[in-house]
Write a protein that holds these residues in place. Structure first.
Motif, PDB file in Angstrom:
ATOM      1  N   GLY A 164      46.416 -35.370  30.532  1.00  0.00           N
ATOM      2  CA  GLY A 164      46.193 -34.231  30.038  1.00  0.00           C
ATOM      3  C   GLY A 164      47.124 -33.526  29.456  1.00  0.00           C
ATOM      4  N   ASP A 165      48.019 -33.593  29.313  1.00  0.00           N
ATOM      5  CA  ASP A 165      48.633 -33.542  28.342  1.00  0.00           C
ATOM      6  C   ASP A 165      48.352 -33.691  26.335  1.00  0.00           C
ATOM      7  N   TYR A 166      47.195 -34.732  26.880  1.00  0.00           N
ATOM      8  CA  TYR A 166      46.558 -34.890  24.986  1.00  0.00           C
ATOM      9  C   TYR A 166      46.071 -33.848  24.716  1.00  0.00           C
ATOM     10  N   ARG A 167      46.654 -33.556  23.413  1.00  0.00           N
ATOM     11  CA  ARG A 167      46.137 -32.310  22.295  1.00  0.00           C
ATOM     12  C   ARG A 167      45.256 -32.671  21.310  1.00  0.00           C
ATOM     13  N   LEU A 168      44.086 -31.967  21.497  1.00  0.00           N
ATOM     14  CA  LEU A 168      42.757 -31.559  20.819  1.00  0.00           C
ATOM     15  C   LEU A 168      43.362 -31.633  18.749  1.00  0.00           C
ATOM     16  N   VAL A 201      27.137 -19.331  21.934  1.00  0.00           N
ATOM     17  CA  VAL A 201      28.532 -18.835  22.231  1.00  0.00           C
ATOM     18  C   VAL A 201      28.823 -18.737  20.742  1.00  0.00           C
ATOM     19  N   GLY A 202      29.634 -19.448  20.166  1.00  0.00           N
ATOM     20  CA  GLY A 202      29.766 -19.343  19.088  1.00  0.00           C
ATOM     21  C   GLY A 202      30.790 -20.398  18.954  1.00  0.00           C
ATOM     22  N   GLN A 203      32.389 -19.474  17.915  1.00  0.00           N
ATOM     23  CA  GLN A 203      33.554 -20.892  17.654  1.00  0.00           C
ATOM     24  C   GLN A 203      34.457 -20.815  18.615  1.00  0.00           C
ATOM     25  N   VAL A 204      35.166 -21.997  19.317  1.00  0.00           N
ATOM     26  CA  VAL A 204      36.126 -21.654  19.848  1.00  0.00           C
ATOM     27  C   VAL A 204      37.752 -22.337  19.440  1.00  0.00           C
ATOM     28  N   PRO A 205      38.351 -21.296  19.246  1.00  0.00           N
ATOM     29  CA  PRO A 205      39.815 -22.153  18.590  1.00  0.00           C
ATOM     30  C   PRO A 205      39.979 -23.217  19.651  1.00  0.00           C
ATOM     31  N   VAL A 206      40.319 -24.179  19.252  1.00  0.00           N
ATOM     32  CA  VAL A 206      41.211 -25.315  20.448  1.00  0.00           C
ATOM     33  C   VAL A 206      42.158 -26.683  19.824  1.00  0.00           C
ATOM     34  N   ASN A 207      42.221 -26.414  18.537  1.00  0.00           N
ATOM     35  CA  ASN A 207      42.909 -26.711  17.825  1.00  0.00           C
ATOM     36  C   ASN A 207      44.583 -26.756  18.395  1.00  0.00           C
ATOM     37  N   GLY A 208      45.378 -27.865  18.929  1.00  0.00           N
ATOM     38  CA  GLY A 208      46.741 -27.934  19.383  1.00  0.00           C
ATOM     39  C   GLY A 208      46.789 -27.884  21.119  1.00  0.00           C
ATOM     40  N   LEU A 209      45.148 -27.740  21.743  1.00  0.00           N
ATOM     41  CA  LEU A 209      45.471 -26.949  22.859  1.00  0.00           C
ATOM     42  C   LEU A 209      45.141 -28.752  23.502  1.00  0.00           C
ATOM     43  N   THR A 210      46.486 -28.645  24.554  1.00  0.00           N
ATOM     44  CA  THR A 210      45.392 -29.279  25.485  1.00  0.00           C
ATOM     45  C   THR A 210      44.932 -29.891  26.289  1.00  0.00           C
ATOM     46  N   VAL A 211      44.487 -31.540  26.967  1.00  0.00           N
ATOM     47  CA  VAL A 211      42.616 -30.761  27.682  1.00  0.00           C
ATOM     48  C   VAL A 211      43.206 -30.477  28.841  1.00  0.00           C
ATOM     49  N   ASP A 212      44.952 -29.472  29.749  1.00  0.00           N
ATOM     50  CA  ASP A 212      44.407 -28.625  30.899  1.00  0.00           C
ATOM     51  C   ASP A 212      44.069 -27.444  30.099  1.00  0.00           C
ATOM     52  N   GLN A 213      44.783 -27.340  28.612  1.00  0.00           N
ATOM     53  CA  GLN A 213      44.440 -25.729  28.604  1.00  0.00           C
ATOM     54  C   GLN A 213      42.942 -25.389  28.142  1.00  0.00           C
ATOM     55  N   LEU A 214      42.040 -25.978  27.253  1.00  0.00           N
ATOM     56  CA  LEU A 214      41.295 -26.311  26.745  1.00  0.00           C
ATOM     57  C   LEU A 214      40.101 -25.471  28.224  1.00  0.00           C
ATOM     58  N   GLU A 215      40.227 -26.480  29.335  1.00  0.00           N
ATOM     59  CA  GLU A 215      39.490 -25.465  30.402  1.00  0.00           C
ATOM     60  C   GLU A 215      39.341 -23.907  30.438  1.00  0.00           C
ATOM     61  N   PHE A 239      30.372 -25.573  34.264  1.00  0.00           N
ATOM     62  CA  PHE A 239      30.179 -26.514  33.591  1.00  0.00           C
ATOM     63  C   PHE A 239      31.570 -27.587  33.440  1.00  0.00           C
ATOM     64  N   GLN A 240      31.008 -28.365  32.716  1.00  0.00           N
ATOM     65  CA  GLN A 240      32.633 -30.064  33.320  1.00  0.00           C
ATOM     66  C   GLN A 240      32.739 -30.162  31.578  1.00  0.00           C
ATOM     67  N   ALA A 241      34.240 -29.873  30.765  1.00  0.00           N
ATOM     68  CA  ALA A 241      34.382 -30.702  29.978  1.00  0.00           C
ATOM     69  C   ALA A 241      35.168 -31.819  29.597  1.00  0.00           C
ATOM     70  N   SER A 242      34.572 -33.260  29.169  1.00  0.00           N
ATOM     71  CA  SER A 242      35.652 -34.414  28.834  1.00  0.00           C
ATOM     72  C   SER A 242      35.272 -34.659  27.547  1.00  0.00           C
ATOM     73  N   LEU A 243      35.979 -35.567  26.919  1.00  0.00           N
ATOM     74  CA  LEU A 243      36.360 -36.190  25.659  1.00  0.00           C
ATOM     75  C   LEU A 243      35.282 -37.362  25.503  1.00  0.00           C
TER      76      LEU A 243
END
Length: 820
Positions: A164-168, A201-215, A239-243
């Motif tokens: 969960g602490d992996y950063r995108l 939906v459009g653009q969703v900023p995710v740079n630097g987010l962890t997997v837990d914060q992405l949800e 929804f479900q988000a996985s890498l």
């Protein structure tokens, strides 16, 4: 696994060597890719047709979604159609042909995770320089070999869920699956700007987010476009988000490493992974102070020893894009050798002392002594004096039990030696020789010699029971000899002492050798063991029977005389008849042998019985003559081997039996070779006068040679040019030598030898001022020897006399001419 490694080695041998940076993975060079492809062709990708079919079913993607994704990635959109056809038919794809590299790579890149990325230490982890492995094994630096050998223990785990602490970051792939009111599946890739672009939906900023914060971020943005997306059980759209496929990070490994370079690594890679890619610290690199620099600051320090010693990786740091792994120079190192479990060279950090160093070496072995550990130290520059640059320090191991023992300071370059206990054992006695179980036994006070023999399971048959020899150690280190019966009857046994060595003798070793000998006309003469009752006939049969020409009627026996009798004789010589004529065979002994030559001896009570030391001689039968042959070669009518019928056979007899001479025979060159040396002979006189002395009696082994005419003269030895010179009647010895270039500087002119075709030899005859040279015949050879070393310097008086004689002769000739 062994076959796989052998295959990779074959690939390495047959393919051109890739540069170090390419092997490291920086830029995925063509050489590295070629090696990887060659290895995969032999090892296989590890993916079967059914694996692809199963993964497609599990992904939930439709045919159109896969086609669109493949087309977007630049692949043929129809690559996976056959698998969807099989799913629709309910068939499998169990064919003998493995899937192509292009197909596996394409499906992996769209998220099926069929295999690990090539730059994540897959096949590349096997492409290790074999020379580096061999060199690392020679190194005594602790931990060096671990980074050189081919292993997967440092590979990041790429299967299963991501923590969960992996950063995108840019390049990461996110699979977004919507279920409920909306059924959608989107493979999304984080753009360079750090956005996920979600349809509708459009653009969703995710740079630097962890997997837990992405949800949390997706809840916010998806709820704006899908009314059913909300938290709680009342949500109608979930929804479900996985890498999916993870991005590749570029990091740099520099400093004192084997292969410093930039490397493409998985975002899950840590310092250990990067160091393994770079071959680990080199001979002067540190294992205790590995630094990670990130954005101009130190992000962490890694000590490799906890992992190497206990498998603990708590200090390991996950690397990010652009990180620099720096390995500085090693700190103080000490060498530990002797009775420790793991000898080697170890690096120390501040506050680590002798106790820590010994712990790194695995502690003492069982035979390590506790009394002292020796430190061999190079003195600091300020303490050195001429002849005093090193010192020895003995440390009591008992002090290491205290906590303060770790504070015993060590210095760079110290050599720590741990000694072993002595090999000598106490509380033991040794018994050898004529016992059933020789060896070492425990000694206890009061142990006696008979008790020791009993522990050794008693005496062997034939043991010498009169006495045993006991060697006892004295206080001064010498040994004292004691004697006692090994098993005295009715007597108290001799008490033994610690470290006594007992030798029980054997009667066989004390007896004189029971042997007899036989020589002469038997097939296998030699010495034989004497058995009780052995007769001469028995010994002859043991020696293989008679040889050709043996006198089988009698033998001669030499028997030693008892030296105490003092008769002056050394042996009695006895003639023994071997057998009487066989009844019915006459009196000539013709019945002694069967047609096959085997002696027919029935046992007789009066046969001559042998005693120890007898020597039997079998003589040659009277009148027996072995085959006597000569060889006739050269210009005779019938050359070959001839038997000498009698002892009176002469040269003329054999030449006559050989059919006489051919017209080309050159009689002056006739030669007889006997025992490897020529005998000069006059064949003309021998043939014309059989009574002449030249008509020699021949002996067995003689070789007769009649040559053809040779019209040359051979000149060899100390001349300028060894050659064969044409014979001319009347030419002198000097003239032949001059035609061979003349005498060499070191020639001995006074000892020239002429050998004639018949084998006769003559040398130059010199007396005062007179000299007579031998005459030369066709086929002769002239040999000019060299001067002995002691005559090569100084005046050559022979040469002086020769030259003086020539000058005087010339002057005398001129004087006579003038007077006339």
């Amino acid at each position: 696994m062994r076959e796989a490694l052998l295959t990779v080695l074959l690939v390495l041998v047959s393919a051109p060597a890739a540069p170090v940076s390419a092997l490291g993975g920086g830029g995925a060079s063509q050489d590295t890719a070629a090696l990887r492809r060659a290895a995969e062709q032999r090892l296989g990708t590890g993916v079967s047709q059914d694996d692809i079919l199963r993964r497609l079913r599990e992904s939930g993607m439709t045919r159109s979604q896969v086609q669109a994704r493949l087309q977007q990635m630049g692949y043929d959109s129809r690559l996976a159609d056959r698998y969807f056809d099989a799913m629709e038919r309910g068939d499998s794809l169990r064919t003998g042909t493995p899937p192509s590299d292009e197909l596996v790579d394409a499906l992996s890149r769209i998220g099926l995770q069929l295999r690990a990325r090539a730059d994540s230490l897959g096949v590349d982890s096997l492409l290790v320089d074999s020379a580096a492995v061999a060199e690392a094994r020679k190194s005594r630096i602790f931990g060096k070999e671990l980074f050189a050998r081919a292993t997967r223990e440092f590979e990041p785990v790429l299967t299963g869920p991501v923590s969960g602490d992996y950063r995108l970051g840019p390049g990461d792939q996110v699979w977004l699956i919507l279920t409920g009111d909306v059924e959608r599946s989107y493979p999304l890739t984080v753009t360079r700007e750090g956005f996920l672009i979600i349809p509708q939906v459009g653009q969703v900023p995710v740079n630097g987010l962890t997997v837990d914060q992405l949800e949390d971020r997706l809840y916010t943005h998806l709820a704006r476009s899908y009314s059913g997306v909300r938290r709680g059980p009342e949500a109608t759209t979930r929804f479900q988000a996985s890498l999916g496929e993870l991005r590749a990070s570029h990091v740099y490994v520099v400093g004192e490493v084997e292969r410093p370079s930039g490397y493409q690594v998985s975002p899950m890679a840590t310092v250990f992974n990067a160091l393994y890619r770079a071959g680990g610290p080199n001979e002067i690199g540190s294992f205790r102070h590995v630094l990670v620099r990130r954005g101009g600051r130190i992000a962490g320090r890694v000590d490799l020893y906890p992992y190497l010693l206990a498998g603990e990786a708590t200090d390991d740091i996950r690397l990010e894009q652009g990180d620099i792994v720096f390995v500085p120079l090693a700190g103080p190192r000490v060498t530990i050798e002797g009775a420790v479990r793991r000898e080697g060279i170890y690096e120390l950090v501040p506050l680590e002392g002798l106790r820590d160093a010994l712990a790194f070496a695995g502690g003492l072995r069982a035979e390590g002594i506790l009394r002292r550990v020796q430190i061999d130290r190079i003195l600091p520059p300020g303490e050195r004096e001429p002849g005093r640059e090193r010192s020895l320090i003995d440390v009591d191991m008992g002090a290491l039990l205290d906590r303060e023992a770790s504070l015993i300071p060590l210095q760079d370059g110290d050599i720590i030696r741990v000694f072993s206990v002595a090999d000598e054992s106490r509380n033991r006695v040794v018994v050898t020789g004529g016992v059933r179980k020789p060896g070492e036994y425990e000694w206890q006070p009061g142990l006696t010699l008979p008790e020791l023999v009993s522990q050794a399971e008693g005496l062997q048959d034939g043991a010498y029971t009169e006495r045993a020899l006991i060697y006892r150690m004295q206080e001064d280190g010498t040994r004292r000899m004691l004697r006692a019966p090994p098993s005295p009857a009715g007597l108290p046994g001799l008490p033994l002492a610690d470290r006594d060595s007992v030798v029980v003798l054997h009667e066989d070793s004390l007896r004189l050798p029971m042997e007899v000998g036989i020589t002469g006309y038997v097939k296998e003469p030699g010495s034989y063991t004497l058995a009780e009752g052995m007769s001469i006939q028995d010994l002859i049969l043991a020696a293989g029977g008679f040889a050709e020409g043996a006198n089988y009627r009698s033998a001669e026996v030499a028997r030693n005389v008892d030296p105490t009798l003092r008769t002056g004789e050394t042996a009695d010589v006895i003639s023994v008849a071997l057998t009487a004529p066989v009844p019915g065979s006459g009196t000539d002994g013709a019945g002694l042998y069967a047609p096959d030559g085997v002696p027919r001896w029935l046992p007789e009570a009066d046969e001559f019985v042998l005693t120890r030391g007898d020597r039997v001689y079998i003589r040659r039968a009277p009148g027996y003559e072995p085959a006597r042959r000569v060889i006739v070669a050269g210009e005779v009518m019938l050359p070959g081997e001839y038997e000498l019928g009698t002892r009176a056979t002469r040269v003329s007899d054999i030449v006559g039996r050989a059919g006489g001479l051919t017209p080309e025979a050159y009689l002056p060159g006739f030669t007889i070779i006997r025992d490897g040396r020529p005998i000069a002979g006059d064949l003309t006189r021998a043939l014309n006068d059989p009574a002449a002395a030249s008509n020699l009696l021949l002996e067995a082994g003689d070789s007769l040679h009649v040559p053809t005419f040779d019209g040359t003269v051979e000149v060899s030895g100390a001349v300028l040019l060894e050659a064969r010179v044409l014979y001319r009647q009347g030419r002198s010895l000097r003239q032949y030598i001059e035609r061979a270039g003349g005498f060499a500087q070191n020639a001995d002119r006074s000892r020239v030898v002429v050998t004639y075709p018949s084998g006769e030899r003559e040398v130059v005859d010199r007396f005062l001022f007179f000299r007579r040279d031998p005459g030369i015949e066709p086929g002769s050879s002239i040999f000019v020897p060299t001067l002995p070393p002691e005559e090569r310097e100084g005046v050559n008086w022979g040469d002086v006399i020769s030259r003086t004689t020539a000058v005087l002769s010339t002057l005398l000739t001129l004087y006579l001419a003038i007077n006339q």
